[in-house]
Design a protein around this motif. Structure first.
Motif, PDB file in Angstrom:
ATOM      1  N   ILE A   1     -47.611  32.718  80.288  1.00  0.00           N
ATOM      2  CA  ILE A   1     -46.620  32.927  79.241  1.00  0.00           C
ATOM      3  C   ILE A   1     -47.291  32.834  77.883  1.00  0.00           C
ATOM      4  O   ILE A   1     -47.981  31.854  77.589  1.00  0.00           O
TER       5      ILE A   1
ATOM      6  N   LYS B   1     -46.614  31.199  86.239  1.00  0.00           N
ATOM      7  CA  LYS B   1     -46.541  32.329  85.327  1.00  0.00           C
ATOM      8  C   LYS B   1     -47.474  32.114  84.136  1.00  0.00           C
ATOM      9  O   LYS B   1     -47.705  30.982  83.710  1.00  0.00           O
TER      10      LYS B   1
ATOM     11  N   VAL C   1     -40.961  39.499  81.095  1.00  0.00           N
ATOM     12  CA  VAL C   1     -39.886  39.102  80.188  1.00  0.00           C
ATOM     13  C   VAL C   1     -40.404  39.133  78.761  1.00  0.00           C
ATOM     14  O   VAL C   1     -41.507  38.658  78.475  1.00  0.00           O
TER      15      VAL C   1
ATOM     16  N   VAL D   1     -37.136  32.494  80.667  1.00  0.00           N
ATOM     17  CA  VAL D   1     -38.457  32.726  81.242  1.00  0.00           C
ATOM     18  C   VAL D   1     -38.481  32.324  82.711  1.00  0.00           C
ATOM     19  O   VAL D   1     -39.082  33.000  83.554  1.00  0.00           O
TER      20      VAL D   1
ATOM     21  N   ASP E   1     -46.809  37.350  82.222  1.00  0.00           N
ATOM     22  CA  ASP E   1     -45.483  37.354  82.835  1.00  0.00           C
ATOM     23  C   ASP E   1     -44.359  37.293  81.809  1.00  0.00           C
ATOM     24  O   ASP E   1     -43.262  37.807  82.064  1.00  0.00           O
ATOM     25  N   ALA E   2     -44.610  36.656  80.694  1.00  0.00           N
ATOM     26  CA  ALA E   2     -43.570  36.546  79.667  1.00  0.00           C
ATOM     27  C   ALA E   2     -44.211  36.468  78.290  1.00  0.00           C
ATOM     28  O   ALA E   2     -45.241  35.820  78.103  1.00  0.00           O
TER      29      ALA E   2
END
Length: 272
Positions: A4, A2, A129, A229, A80-81
């Motif tokens: 982030i 991911k 997220v 996460v 992604d987050a």
């Protein structure tokens, strides 16, 4: 793996969350105001530092948020987050270049603004997220937002709660407005971080004496962020009240009319 983004990831709880997420194999983008701290953070990651980058950003102003979002989007088409750990702690009456109090501008409005600008990249993720770290403020409708967003003159004891609680309303708004996106608020706990450096002397003295007995570790404070996460099975929007206890969370259920009022005011201020 991911991608982030951690706003405030160059120090304190944000930095600890970054370290833990790197251990799990993810790619990190850190935002912070001090480039020296950013360079030190990257250096501290050792052999996995190639999976982390740093963007210098002043998130206390509209211009600074827009510049940060522009540079992040130029490098990443998918996020992604997005984790907001930035925060200021001040009792003083002061104003940013936009005429807002720094406590409001950083601890809530920059989070709304930056997230709104990064939504195109968040929408490219399977289950994006967004997490916002606050003090221990449970979701409640028993709060007066009459002074939102000016808070003039600023009074910490009176204005802290509505400013922090606005994060809960934004999490509720994101859940309704962005299908598939998971949003939550995480209590930072009472870990000793750099944010205490501008606290009144008596608070610093108290922490120095009582800290070993009452403070959470930075790793404990970062735990719920990291787990939220990494896992996709939690209900949105949620609030984590107990640092280190990921399974202990509360659904965020707030008055939708109040939420819309706060979002309208935030949109008017930022244009986002």
């Amino acid at each position: 793996m991911k991608t982030i983004l951690i706003a405030g990831g160059n120090s304190g709880i944000g930095l600890q969350a970054a370290r833990n997420l790197l251990v799990h194999g993810h790619q990190l983008v850190l935002l912070g105001r001090d480039p020296r701290k950013g360079e030190a953070a990257l250096a501290s990651f050792g052999t996995v530092s190639d999976r982390a980058s740093f963007v210098t950003a002043d998130l206390s102003t509209h211009g600074g948020v827009r510049d940060a979002a522009r540079r992040v989007l130029a490098q990443h088409d998918r996020i992604d987050a997005l984790v907001h750990t930035t925060g200021v702690f001040t009792f003083e009456e002061s104003r940013t270049a936009d005429g807002l109090h720094p406590f409001f501008a950083v601890n809530y409005l920059s989070r709304y603004h930056l997230t709104q600008l990064l939504l195109p990249a968040l929408r490219q993720a399977g289950r994006p997220v967004v997490l916002m770290m606050t003090a221990a403020i449970p979701p409640t409708d028993e709060t007066d937002f009459a002074r939102f967003p000016e808070f003039t003159p600023f009074a910490f004891g009176r204005d802290r709660k509505p400013i922090q609680l606005a994060n809960h309303h934004y999490a509720a708004h994101l859940t309704r407005a962005e299908p598939g996106l998971a949003a939550g608020v995480v209590n930072a706990g009472s870990a000793k971080t750099d944010i205490m450096r501008i606290a009144p002397w008596y608070m610093r003295a108290g922490m120095k004496i009582l800290g070993p007995l009452v403070l959470d570790s930075v790793d404990t404070s970062a735990h719920n962020v990291v787990e939220a996460v990494r896992h996709d099975d939690w209900h949105t929007p949620s609030y984590w009240d107990k640092p280190g206890r990921f399974e202990q969370r509360t659904p965020i259920a707030l008055n939708a009319v109040t939420t819309q009022h706060l979002m309208d005011a935030s949109r008017t201020l930022t244009g986002a």
